[in-house]
Motif scaffolding. Structure first.
Motif, PDB file in Angstrom:
ATOM      1  N   LYS A 298      30.542 -25.346  11.986  1.00  0.00           N
ATOM      2  CA  LYS A 298      30.858 -24.516  11.013  1.00  0.00           C
ATOM      3  C   LYS A 298      31.440 -25.088   9.710  1.00  0.00           C
ATOM      4  N   ALA A 299      32.414 -26.268  10.105  1.00  0.00           N
ATOM      5  CA  ALA A 299      33.001 -27.059   9.071  1.00  0.00           C
ATOM      6  C   ALA A 299      32.864 -28.583   9.315  1.00  0.00           C
ATOM      7  N   ILE A 300      32.980 -29.330   8.506  1.00  0.00           N
ATOM      8  CA  ILE A 300      33.170 -30.850   8.645  1.00  0.00           C
ATOM      9  C   ILE A 300      34.133 -31.200   7.588  1.00  0.00           C
ATOM     10  N   LEU A 301      34.710 -32.297   8.377  1.00  0.00           N
ATOM     11  CA  LEU A 301      35.762 -33.191   7.309  1.00  0.00           C
ATOM     12  C   LEU A 301      35.142 -34.462   7.350  1.00  0.00           C
ATOM     13  N   ILE A 302      35.385 -34.831   6.073  1.00  0.00           N
ATOM     14  CA  ILE A 302      34.838 -36.442   6.130  1.00  0.00           C
ATOM     15  C   ILE A 302      35.955 -37.173   5.639  1.00  0.00           C
ATOM     16  N   GLY A 303      36.269 -38.314   6.377  1.00  0.00           N
ATOM     17  CA  GLY A 303      37.617 -39.361   5.774  1.00  0.00           C
ATOM     18  C   GLY A 303      37.052 -40.511   5.463  1.00  0.00           C
ATOM     19  N   ALA A 334      37.442 -33.340   2.469  1.00  0.00           N
ATOM     20  CA  ALA A 334      37.523 -34.564   2.573  1.00  0.00           C
ATOM     21  C   ALA A 334      39.164 -35.111   2.832  1.00  0.00           C
ATOM     22  N   PHE A 335      39.236 -36.223   3.229  1.00  0.00           N
ATOM     23  CA  PHE A 335      40.723 -36.797   3.206  1.00  0.00           C
ATOM     24  C   PHE A 335      40.552 -38.309   3.682  1.00  0.00           C
ATOM     25  N   GLY A 336      41.520 -38.923   3.013  1.00  0.00           N
ATOM     26  CA  GLY A 336      41.684 -40.531   3.259  1.00  0.00           C
ATOM     27  C   GLY A 336      42.995 -40.956   2.694  1.00  0.00           C
ATOM     28  N   CYS A 337      43.058 -42.388   3.089  1.00  0.00           N
ATOM     29  CA  CYS A 337      44.195 -42.782   2.584  1.00  0.00           C
ATOM     30  C   CYS A 337      43.841 -44.083   1.368  1.00  0.00           C
ATOM     31  N   TYR A 338      44.808 -44.201   0.464  1.00  0.00           N
ATOM     32  CA  TYR A 338      44.622 -45.268  -0.672  1.00  0.00           C
ATOM     33  C   TYR A 338      45.677 -46.114  -0.685  1.00  0.00           C
ATOM     34  N   GLY A 339      45.360 -47.122  -1.745  1.00  0.00           N
ATOM     35  CA  GLY A 339      46.607 -47.821  -1.932  1.00  0.00           C
ATOM     36  C   GLY A 339      46.929 -48.002  -3.595  1.00  0.00           C
ATOM     37  N   TRP A 340      45.895 -48.121  -4.383  1.00  0.00           N
ATOM     38  CA  TRP A 340      46.151 -48.317  -5.674  1.00  0.00           C
ATOM     39  C   TRP A 340      45.536 -47.230  -6.532  1.00  0.00           C
ATOM     40  N   SER A 341      44.338 -46.800  -6.469  1.00  0.00           N
ATOM     41  CA  SER A 341      43.718 -45.909  -7.120  1.00  0.00           C
ATOM     42  C   SER A 341      43.629 -44.553  -6.222  1.00  0.00           C
TER      43      SER A 341
END
Ligand code: FEO
Length: 392
Positions: A298-303, A334-341
């Motif tokens: 029904k739902a997806i999350l992309i990381g 969506a989700f995710g980590c980042y360092g600079w941008s």
């Protein structure tokens, strides 16, 4: 293998085939290339098999009938897994009429660069094979090729369905109905999802004929002796299908995005333990298996973490596959980590929205590794999505 007094399966089981359509579709069990011989007043061959089995196919066919007694060949779809043995067979019976769609004539010419004795047929055209029986042709354009068609044998009430209703399983393995349906579902999700509307319209057209299907004989895999089962499944699968499932698909560089994925999953489970939650690291699975999981969701999350101002190339490969599938009536975020941008999540939002998903108003980014606040946000996001799914 005899199907009844007139119809015999004359295909090939290929248990060594591990990949189909190039690398696009793993077939760990192999497959079968199904061809059928009808011996009525006329003798008709429906389809052939993949090129590398041509000699074996012809030898087996000879054991069922002298080749010269084959009056007609029906080719339902030009792809090589069904036509590869045709040219070698025609060396023995060169002018045998080949009944196929107009588009298939074009396909066969493209594949084999030869003039063949093709007779084009349209939906509703009949070929008399005895005083009591006809073959009736039904074009199934874009299911899944422009040249595809099916064939109905009256009297015996057999629908020869080409790739529709197929499964990639050799049919010399013991039948396991759950496995058969699961393989049919995987094939539907990967091959037919983009054409679901066309399938529904075609099936509605076929229903008006009031044919009583005794059995369905597909191009790959087991025959459906209870056709109602697979016809209902196809009706469900082609009607914006989903199960009570949320799938989290991610890749990670230093584990931060993975921590978010696992905590989103915990959030969903803590809110509603009835939801099936699958948390899948993209690189651990073949793309076709991920497409099947998305199909059921029904739902997806992309990381993805951000790298070089975008998302990881492993995630890009999946996004590219999703784009062509025309999924509808599914949520995404969506989700995710980042360092600079930190552009990855924004870019994923654009891609998922463009691909037809309803993008949630909430997504999640984390500068550096997630701290306790970000972990709380991940759990909260999971709960929010579980709640949204429940409300729908
Ligand atoms: Fe089984 Fe589209 O070939």
């Amino acid at each position: 293998m005899k199907i009844n007094d007139r119809v015999t399966w004359v295909g090939i089981n290929d248990s060594q085939l591990k990949k189909f359509h190039g690398d696009a579709y793993p077939t760990p069990n192999g497959t079968s290339y199904n061809a059928y011989l009808i011996q009525a007043e006329k003798t008709i061959l429906i389809d052939t098999v993949f090129t590398s089995f041509a000699d074996e196919f012809i030898e087996n066919l000879r054991k069922k009938t002298p080749l010269e007694q084959i009056d007609y060949i029906v080719i339902q779809h030009g792809e090589i897994d069904h036509t590869g043995a045709l040219i070698k067979l025609l060396e023995h019976i060169p002018d045998t009429p080949i009944y196929c769609s107009e588009e298939c004539i074009y396909t066969l010419r493209g594949h084999f660069k030869k003039h063949l004795n093709c007779i084009p047929v349209r939906t509703g055209d009949k070929l008399k094979i005895s005083d009591q029986q006809d073959l009736i042709f039904i074009e199934t354009k874009m299911l899944h090729w422009p040249d595809s068609m099916m064939t109905f044998l009256t009297g015996d009430n057999i629908l020869f369905s080409s790739d529709l209703y197929s499964q990639h399983i050799p049919i010399n393995l013991p039948i396991n109905i759950e496995n058969q349906i699961d393989e049919a579902g995987k094939l539907y999700s990967n091959i037919f999802t983009p054409f679901s509307k066309l399938y529904l319209a075609k099936y509605q057209q076929i229903e008006t004929y009031n044919w009583d299907f005794g059995l369905i004989a597909p191009g790959h895999g087991y025959i459906w002796y209870n056709p109602g089962l697979i016809l209902q499944k196809y009706k469900d699968w082609s009607s914006y299908y989903s199960e009570n499932q949320i799938t989290i698909l991610y890749d990670t560089m230093w584990g931060g995005t993975e921590i978010l994925a696992k905590n989103i999953s915990e959030g969903i489970k803590s809110h509603d333990s009835n939801i099936i939650v699958k948390t899948l690291k993209i690189t651990d699975y073949h793309e076709s298996d991920l497409i099947y999981e998305i199909f059921k969701s029904k739902a997806i999350l992309i990381g993805s973490p951000t790298v070089n101002n975008g998302y990881l190339s492993t995630v890009a490969t999946l996004i590219n596959a999703i784009k062509g599938m025309r999924f509808r009536h599914k949520y995404a975020t969506a989700f995710g980590c980042y360092g600079w941008s930190g552009e990855a999540v924004l870019q994923l939002k654009e891609e998922l929205s463009f691909s037809g998903f309803n993008y949630f108003e909430h997504d999640l980014t984390s500068l550096w590794q997630p701290d306790e606040h970000k972990i709380f946000e991940a759990i909260t996001l999971g709960k929010f999505i579980a709640n949204k799914i429940k409300e729908d």
